[in-house]
Design an enzyme around this catalytic site. Structure first.
Site, PDB file in Angstrom:
ATOM      1  N   CYS A 154      86.229 -81.568 -15.280  1.00  0.00           N
ATOM      2  CA  CYS A 154      85.602 -81.540 -13.893  1.00  0.00           C
ATOM      3  C   CYS A 154      85.375 -83.070 -13.306  1.00  0.00           C
ATOM      4  CB  CYS A 154      84.475 -80.771 -13.811  1.00  0.00           C
ATOM      5  SG  CYS A 154      84.983 -78.988 -13.717  1.00  0.00           S
ATOM      6  N   GLU A 187      79.290 -76.788 -19.729  1.00  0.00           N
ATOM      7  CA  GLU A 187      79.931 -75.827 -20.596  1.00  0.00           C
ATOM      8  C   GLU A 187      79.278 -76.154 -22.098  1.00  0.00           C
ATOM      9  OE1 GLU A 187      84.085 -76.085 -21.277  1.00  0.00           O
ATOM     10  OE2 GLU A 187      84.360 -76.114 -18.954  1.00  0.00           O
ATOM     11  N   GLU A 218      79.137 -74.119  -8.311  1.00  0.00           N
ATOM     12  CA  GLU A 218      78.328 -73.734  -9.757  1.00  0.00           C
ATOM     13  C   GLU A 218      78.083 -75.248 -10.390  1.00  0.00           C
ATOM     14  OE1 GLU A 218      77.267 -71.060 -11.076  1.00  0.00           O
ATOM     15  OE2 GLU A 218      76.573 -72.601 -12.173  1.00  0.00           O
ATOM     16  N   ALA A 266      79.437 -86.586  -9.359  1.00  0.00           N
ATOM     17  CA  ALA A 266      79.859 -87.903  -9.520  1.00  0.00           C
ATOM     18  C   ALA A 266      78.446 -89.147  -9.939  1.00  0.00           C
ATOM     19  CB  ALA A 266      80.040 -88.761  -7.964  1.00  0.00           C
ATOM     20  N   LEU A 319      80.300 -82.257  -5.507  1.00  0.00           N
ATOM     21  CA  LEU A 319      81.179 -83.724  -5.698  1.00  0.00           C
ATOM     22  C   LEU A 319      80.222 -84.533  -5.929  1.00  0.00           C
ATOM     23  CD1 LEU A 319      84.271 -83.699  -3.247  1.00  0.00           C
ATOM     24  CD2 LEU A 319      84.271 -82.509  -5.761  1.00  0.00           C
ATOM     25  N   ALA A 320      79.091 -84.895  -5.212  1.00  0.00           N
ATOM     26  CA  ALA A 320      78.020 -85.682  -5.191  1.00  0.00           C
ATOM     27  C   ALA A 320      77.285 -85.796  -6.559  1.00  0.00           C
ATOM     28  CB  ALA A 320      77.070 -85.881  -4.033  1.00  0.00           C
TER      29      ALA A 320
HETATM   30  P1  NAD Z   1      89.537 -72.002 -15.451  1.00  0.00           P
HETATM   31  O1  NAD Z   1      90.878 -72.849 -15.525  1.00  0.00           O
HETATM   32  O2  NAD Z   1      88.792 -71.836 -16.571  1.00  0.00           O
HETATM   33  O3  NAD Z   1      89.746 -70.592 -14.860  1.00  0.00           O
HETATM   34  C1  NAD Z   1      90.235 -70.422 -13.660  1.00  0.00           C
HETATM   35  C2  NAD Z   1      91.062 -68.994 -13.491  1.00  0.00           C
HETATM   36  O4  NAD Z   1      91.599 -68.774 -12.076  1.00  0.00           O
HETATM   37  C3  NAD Z   1      92.232 -68.998 -14.529  1.00  0.00           C
HETATM   38  O5  NAD Z   1      92.127 -68.134 -15.608  1.00  0.00           O
HETATM   39  C4  NAD Z   1      93.414 -68.689 -13.954  1.00  0.00           C
HETATM   40  O6  NAD Z   1      94.275 -67.997 -14.379  1.00  0.00           O
HETATM   41  C5  NAD Z   1      92.830 -67.977 -12.510  1.00  0.00           C
HETATM   42  N1  NAD Z   1      93.492 -68.214 -11.229  1.00  0.00           N
HETATM   43  C6  NAD Z   1      94.076 -69.229 -10.707  1.00  0.00           C
HETATM   44  N2  NAD Z   1      94.612 -68.763  -9.642  1.00  0.00           N
HETATM   45  C7  NAD Z   1      94.578 -67.489  -9.265  1.00  0.00           C
HETATM   46  C8  NAD Z   1      95.028 -66.451  -8.424  1.00  0.00           C
HETATM   47  N3  NAD Z   1      95.382 -66.840  -7.281  1.00  0.00           N
HETATM   48  N4  NAD Z   1      94.446 -65.352  -8.423  1.00  0.00           N
HETATM   49  C9  NAD Z   1      93.933 -64.905  -9.789  1.00  0.00           C
HETATM   50  N5  NAD Z   1      93.482 -65.693 -10.674  1.00  0.00           N
HETATM   51  C10 NAD Z   1      93.888 -66.976 -10.562  1.00  0.00           C
HETATM   52  O7  NAD Z   1      88.645 -72.873 -14.455  1.00  0.00           O
HETATM   53  P2  NAD Z   1      87.052 -73.197 -14.623  1.00  0.00           P
HETATM   54  O8  NAD Z   1      86.616 -74.276 -15.667  1.00  0.00           O
HETATM   55  O9  NAD Z   1      86.503 -71.721 -14.665  1.00  0.00           O
HETATM   56  O10 NAD Z   1      86.731 -73.790 -13.072  1.00  0.00           O
HETATM   57  C11 NAD Z   1      86.872 -73.024 -11.914  1.00  0.00           C
HETATM   58  C12 NAD Z   1      86.368 -73.968 -10.813  1.00  0.00           C
HETATM   59  O11 NAD Z   1      84.799 -74.064 -11.070  1.00  0.00           O
HETATM   60  C13 NAD Z   1      86.959 -75.182 -10.599  1.00  0.00           C
HETATM   61  O12 NAD Z   1      87.057 -75.593  -9.142  1.00  0.00           O
HETATM   62  C14 NAD Z   1      85.783 -76.212 -11.438  1.00  0.00           C
HETATM   63  O13 NAD Z   1      85.966 -77.393 -10.715  1.00  0.00           O
HETATM   64  C15 NAD Z   1      84.694 -75.515 -11.022  1.00  0.00           C
HETATM   65  N6  NAD Z   1      83.606 -75.778 -12.094  1.00  0.00           N
HETATM   66  C16 NAD Z   1      83.727 -75.735 -13.333  1.00  0.00           C
HETATM   67  C17 NAD Z   1      82.848 -75.699 -14.193  1.00  0.00           C
HETATM   68  C18 NAD Z   1      83.112 -75.732 -15.749  1.00  0.00           C
HETATM   69  O14 NAD Z   1      82.299 -75.920 -16.524  1.00  0.00           O
HETATM   70  N7  NAD Z   1      84.269 -75.575 -16.098  1.00  0.00           N
HETATM   71  C19 NAD Z   1      81.405 -75.851 -13.917  1.00  0.00           C
HETATM   72  C20 NAD Z   1      81.362 -75.999 -12.321  1.00  0.00           C
HETATM   73  C21 NAD Z   1      82.222 -75.904 -11.496  1.00  0.00           C
HETATM   74  C1  UGA Z   2      79.541 -81.096 -15.929  1.00  0.00           C
HETATM   75  C2  UGA Z   2      78.109 -81.070 -15.083  1.00  0.00           C
HETATM   76  O1  UGA Z   2      77.168 -81.477 -16.144  1.00  0.00           O
HETATM   77  C3  UGA Z   2      77.746 -79.752 -14.777  1.00  0.00           C
HETATM   78  O2  UGA Z   2      76.729 -79.811 -13.993  1.00  0.00           O
HETATM   79  C4  UGA Z   2      78.933 -79.273 -13.691  1.00  0.00           C
HETATM   80  O3  UGA Z   2      78.718 -78.064 -13.096  1.00  0.00           O
HETATM   81  C5  UGA Z   2      80.173 -79.288 -14.424  1.00  0.00           C
HETATM   82  O4  UGA Z   2      80.500 -80.928 -14.894  1.00  0.00           O
HETATM   83  C6  UGA Z   2      81.384 -79.140 -13.750  1.00  0.00           C
HETATM   84  O5  UGA Z   2      81.323 -79.042 -12.440  1.00  0.00           O
HETATM   85  O6  UGA Z   2      82.460 -78.759 -14.422  1.00  0.00           O
HETATM   86  P1  UGA Z   2      80.292 -80.333 -18.204  1.00  0.00           P
HETATM   87  O7  UGA Z   2      81.611 -80.972 -18.115  1.00  0.00           O
HETATM   88  O8  UGA Z   2      80.867 -78.992 -18.624  1.00  0.00           O
HETATM   89  O9  UGA Z   2      79.352 -80.296 -17.047  1.00  0.00           O
HETATM   90  O10 UGA Z   2      79.446 -80.912 -19.539  1.00  0.00           O
HETATM   91  P2  UGA Z   2      78.566 -82.133 -19.638  1.00  0.00           P
HETATM   92  O11 UGA Z   2      77.444 -81.939 -20.460  1.00  0.00           O
HETATM   93  O12 UGA Z   2      78.275 -82.637 -18.095  1.00  0.00           O
HETATM   94  O13 UGA Z   2      79.283 -83.294 -20.195  1.00  0.00           O
HETATM   95  C7  UGA Z   2      80.517 -84.092 -19.804  1.00  0.00           C
HETATM   96  C8  UGA Z   2      81.195 -85.089 -20.685  1.00  0.00           C
HETATM   97  O14 UGA Z   2      80.208 -86.104 -20.675  1.00  0.00           O
HETATM   98  C9  UGA Z   2      81.298 -84.659 -22.051  1.00  0.00           C
HETATM   99  O15 UGA Z   2      82.429 -85.049 -22.742  1.00  0.00           O
HETATM  100  C10 UGA Z   2      79.927 -84.955 -22.645  1.00  0.00           C
HETATM  101  O16 UGA Z   2      79.874 -85.331 -24.102  1.00  0.00           O
HETATM  102  C11 UGA Z   2      79.792 -86.536 -22.069  1.00  0.00           C
HETATM  103  N1  UGA Z   2      78.674 -87.056 -21.911  1.00  0.00           N
HETATM  104  C12 UGA Z   2      77.390 -86.282 -21.383  1.00  0.00           C
HETATM  105  C13 UGA Z   2      78.312 -88.204 -22.175  1.00  0.00           C
HETATM  106  O17 UGA Z   2      79.368 -88.951 -22.898  1.00  0.00           O
HETATM  107  N2  UGA Z   2      77.013 -88.625 -22.418  1.00  0.00           N
HETATM  108  C14 UGA Z   2      75.817 -88.059 -21.906  1.00  0.00           C
HETATM  109  O18 UGA Z   2      74.714 -88.462 -21.779  1.00  0.00           O
HETATM  110  C15 UGA Z   2      76.297 -86.664 -21.557  1.00  0.00           C
END
Ligand code: NAD
Ligand code: UGA
Length: 462
Positions: A276, A165, A161, A225, A221-222
């Site tokens: 993340c 946020e 994904e 990064a 991951l890339a």
């Molecule tokens: P989160 O902590 O908000 O949600 C994860 C949920 O999974 C929790 O509610 C937890 O209770 C539940 N959970 C954990 N183990 C479980 C199990 N065995 N059975 C049922 N439920 C279980 O996490 P998130 O921010 O949604 O991130 C999820 C994944 O997506 C991570 O790998 C993260 O790196 C990736 N990701 C996050 C974002 C983001 O913006 N937050 C964006 C892209 C990718």
């Molecule tokens: C980031 C990536 O943008 C998403 O593509 C990815 O899916 C996600 O991580 C994930 O894997 O969780 P997110 O962390 O939700 O998304 O938000 P970003 O907009 O990337 O901001 C991350 C942090 O960098 C924030 O603290 C933001 O304020 C900061 N930021 C962002 C800066 O300091 N400068 C910038 O120019 C942009």
């Protein structure tokens, strides 16, 4: 395989919004989001104003599809059993103990999901990796899924994904790309086709990219990064600007106008936060070391090190400008979320800045429009636990921590410094001239996001 029922394990920041958008765009598919945390499920089923995730546009979608074809349930086993396709969207935090502690991704939640699916499934399933995972995790998942020997065929797809946020709904509707990684076997290709069909309901076909599983896992991951690297790069230049009189905003604009570089992700800040970037880069560093790529590991590690440097540099600037003595000085922290338009404070720079200020006995007042006092205390306590602080010190610091619902009024009342940490729009609209004048020109404002439109010697930009 025809998909009529989807189950998503993990009702967090990814699971909730992603499944809401799938449900809205695929009205014929029943989508159920399950979670091991029953409170979260209750909240998703409750008041639309109090959903566990705040995202602009999310509650409107939930209102439309909840209990029509989008369901939130605590009954994980039943929904695994019922579904043809299962997304794993559970958290993958940095490991806290054991081999790779502090660097590697903790896969215990993903592995628990796989064990659960293997135990419960009675019919063939497509299992989709939605969580961000180290490259080659699918191998491990396959091993777990096949360990029950129950004659069920599992196809594993990687579908990372990319939503950010604060703009999750918009990102999900208009994704730059949807990535689907699969094996090249006939059954794997057919599983990928089922997922492509789902996304095709609203994503143009040319934006759906298919790759092998490892490329897909590693691309996630890339991507993170590379994005984080841009922020650390611009933040490193903010330090040079401060020494030389160059202006980081002007620099950022000048660099970004080069079409090969582009203007996005060049906003200087107190440092990136969020759940993340740091964990994914540390995980990448760990992977590089695992493969003996020490120079590559060190290259990426620098991105996180510069981020830590930037948070420290910002805090030290506050301390230095208050003559190196902040004991009992009132400092107001504006913003606790890691970015605006989000109620998520994981790894927010505000936690680290406040910790340092509190450790030097400053009186710290916190305001965030979406984050409550209980969360602020939880975030700080988590950090203090990691730092092995003793109760006496924690109590001392908590005594100096205050909250305000009226930040402008609080600032006007004998404040030494204000630190803007989150770029909430409202902060720009405060009457900063009044604030500066009323303090007899004594207050200092540290704009950690460079969001204030005016220039003043009392406003210190990042
Ligand atoms: P989160 O902590 O908000 O949600 C994860 C949920 O999974 C929790 O509610 C937890 O209770 C539940 N959970 C954990 N183990 C479980 C199990 N065995 N059975 C049922 N439920 C279980 O996490 P998130 O921010 O949604 O991130 C999820 C994944 O997506 C991570 O790998 C993260 O790196 C990736 N990701 C996050 C974002 C983001 O913006 N937050 C964006 C892209 C990718
Ligand atoms: C980031 C990536 O943008 C998403 O593509 C990815 O899916 C996600 O991580 C994930 O894997 O969780 P997110 O962390 O939700 O998304 O938000 P970003 O907009 O990337 O901001 C991350 C942090 O960098 C924030 O603290 C933001 O304020 C900061 N930021 C962002 C800066 O300091 N400068 C910038 O120019 C942009």
């Amino acid at each position: 395989m025809k998909v009529n029922n989807i189950c998503c394990i993990g009702a967090g920041y990814v699971g909730g919004p992603t499944m809401a958008v799938i449900a809205l765009n695929c009205p014929k598919i029943n989508v159920t989001v399950v979670d091991s945390n029953p409170n979260k499920i209750r909240a998703w089923n409750g008041d639309l104003e109090k959903l566990p995730v705040f995202e602009p546009g999310l509650k409107e979608i939930i209102k439309k599809v909840r209990n029509k074809n989008l369901f939130f349930s605590a009954d994980i086993d039943k929904n695994i059993d019922l579904s043809e396709m299962i997304f794993m969207a559970v958290n993958t935090p940095t490991k806290e103990s054991g081999e790779g502690a502090g660097m590697a991704a903790d896969l215990k939640y993903v592995e628990a999901c796989a064990r659960n699916i293997a135990k419960v499934a009675k019919s063939d399933k497509i299992v989709v990796e939605k969580s961000t995972l180290p490259v080659r995790t699918a191998e491990k998942i396959k091993e777990i899924l096949d360990s029950e020997g129950n004659d069920v065929n599992f196809e594993i797809l990687s579908n990372p994904e990319f939503l950010a946020e604060g703009t999750a709904i918009q990102d999900l509707f208009k994704s730059d790309r949807v990535l689907i990684g699969s094996d090249s076997t006939k059954t794997a290709k057919s599983a990928a086709k089922s997922l492509i069909e789902i996304y095709s309901s609203w994503i143009p076909k040319e934006k759906i990219l298919t790759t092998n599983v490892w490329s897909s896992e590693l691309s996630k991951l890339a991507s993170n990064a590379m994005l984080a690297q841009r922020i650390s790069s611009i933040n490193s230049f903010s330090a040079i600007c401060e020494k030389t009189g160059a202006d980081i905003k002007e620099l950022s604009k000048a660099i970004g106008l080069d079409r090969r570089i582009g203007p996005k992700f060049l906003e200087p800040s107190v440092g990136f936060g969020g759940s993340c970037f740091q964990k994914d880069i540390l995980n990448l560093v760990y992977l590089c070391k695992h493969y003996g790529l020490y120079e590559v590991a060190e290259y990426w590690h620098q991105v996180v090190k510069i981020n830590d440097y930037q948070k420290n540099r910002f805090t030290q600037k506050i301390i230095d400008n208050l003559d190196g003595e902040i004991k009992q000085k009132k400092i107001v922290i504006l913003g606790w979320a890691f970015k605006s338009n989000s109620n998520d404070s994981r790894e927010s720079a505000s936690i680290y800045v406040s910790d340092k200020l509190l450790s030097l006995d400053a009186k710290v007042y916190v305001f965030d429009p979406l984050i409550k006092k209980t969360q602020v205390i939880l975030d700080l306590k988590k950090l203090w636990k990691k730092k092995l602080l003793v109760k006496k010190d924690i109590d001392r610091m908590l005594k100096n921590l205050e909250f305000t619902n009226d930040p402008q009024e609080t600032i006007l009342n004998r404040t030494s410094a204000v630190a803007i940490i989150t770029g909430w729009n409202d902060f720009k609209k405060y009457d900063w001239n009044k604030i500066i004048n009323q303090s007899n020109n004594k207050i200092l404002i540290f704009d950690g996001r460079n969001i204030l439109p005016m220039k003043h010697k009392r406003i210190l930009k990042i």
